[in-house]
Motif scaffolding. Structure first.
Motif, mmCIF file in Angstrom:
data_model
loop_
_atom_site.group_PDB
_atom_site.id
_atom_site.type_symbol
_atom_site.label_atom_id
_atom_site.label_comp_id
_atom_site.label_asym_id
_atom_site.label_seq_id
_atom_site.Cartn_x
_atom_site.Cartn_y
_atom_site.Cartn_z
ATOM 1 N N MET A 97 39.250 49.858 45.723
ATOM 2 C CA MET A 97 37.924 49.974 45.124
ATOM 3 C C MET A 97 38.061 50.545 43.721
ATOM 4 O O MET A 97 38.994 51.311 43.458
ATOM 5 C CB MET A 97 37.056 50.932 45.946
ATOM 6 N N SER A 101 31.566 52.895 45.263
ATOM 7 C CA SER A 101 32.051 54.109 45.935
ATOM 8 C C SER A 101 31.149 55.316 45.691
ATOM 9 O O SER A 101 30.854 56.049 46.648
ATOM 10 C CB SER A 101 33.472 54.430 45.488
ATOM 11 N N THR A 112 35.892 50.514 54.840
ATOM 12 C CA THR A 112 36.022 50.481 53.389
ATOM 13 C C THR A 112 37.211 49.658 52.945
ATOM 14 O O THR A 112 38.248 49.619 53.621
ATOM 15 C CB THR A 112 36.133 51.903 52.800
ATOM 16 N N ASP A 165 32.645 47.794 50.076
ATOM 17 C CA ASP A 165 33.581 46.833 49.473
ATOM 18 C C ASP A 165 33.006 46.445 48.124
ATOM 19 O O ASP A 165 31.790 46.305 47.994
ATOM 20 C CB ASP A 165 33.760 45.595 50.368
ATOM 21 N N ASP A 166 33.860 46.265 47.133
ATOM 22 C CA ASP A 166 33.357 45.938 45.796
ATOM 23 C C ASP A 166 33.004 44.463 45.645
ATOM 24 O O ASP A 166 32.472 44.065 44.613
ATOM 25 C CB ASP A 166 34.342 46.373 44.712
ATOM 26 N N THR A 176 28.463 48.379 47.411
ATOM 27 C CA THR A 176 29.551 47.813 46.621
ATOM 28 C C THR A 176 30.068 48.838 45.620
ATOM 29 O O THR A 176 30.911 48.529 44.793
ATOM 30 C CB THR A 176 29.096 46.541 45.864
ATOM 31 N N ASP A 216 38.865 55.275 44.747
ATOM 32 C CA ASP A 216 39.398 54.226 45.618
ATOM 33 C C ASP A 216 39.038 54.487 47.082
ATOM 34 O O ASP A 216 38.499 55.531 47.431
ATOM 35 C CB ASP A 216 40.904 54.072 45.444
#
Length: 85
Positions: free
Chosen positions: A54, A33, A50, A7-8, A31, A58
């Motif tokens: 993102m 990908s 996920t 997750d960002d 954070t 993504d």
């Protein structure tokens, strides 16, 4: 269970990691990908959690690559954005 969390937003990663490790799971969290994709290429995971939204690539792209690299992996896609997908 070995879980990869992506997750960002760091607070989301921290909360999900805390819950999963509290349940006895081994967690690797990112954070980014690209960093998660490197881990998927070099380590085995049972579950990928996920965020859908993102920065590039993504979350759905990460899911497709995870399934290519690890055909038996389970995936859970989450999002904080309201809407219909």
């Amino acid at each position: 269970m070995r879980i990869l969390i992506l997750d960002d937003q760091e607070p989301v990663v921290s909360m999900l990691s805390r819950v999963c490790t509290g349940e006895g799971h081994e967690v690797t969290a990112f954070t980014s990908s690209p960093e998660a994709l490197i881990a998927l290429a070099t380590e085995r995971f049972d579950l990928l959690m996920t965020d859908m939204n993102m920065p590039s690539p993504d979350g759905m792209t990460v899911v497709r690559e995870a399934r290519r690299l690890q055909p038996g992996i389970f995936t859970l896609v989450i999002t904080g954005h309201a809407g219909h997908y």
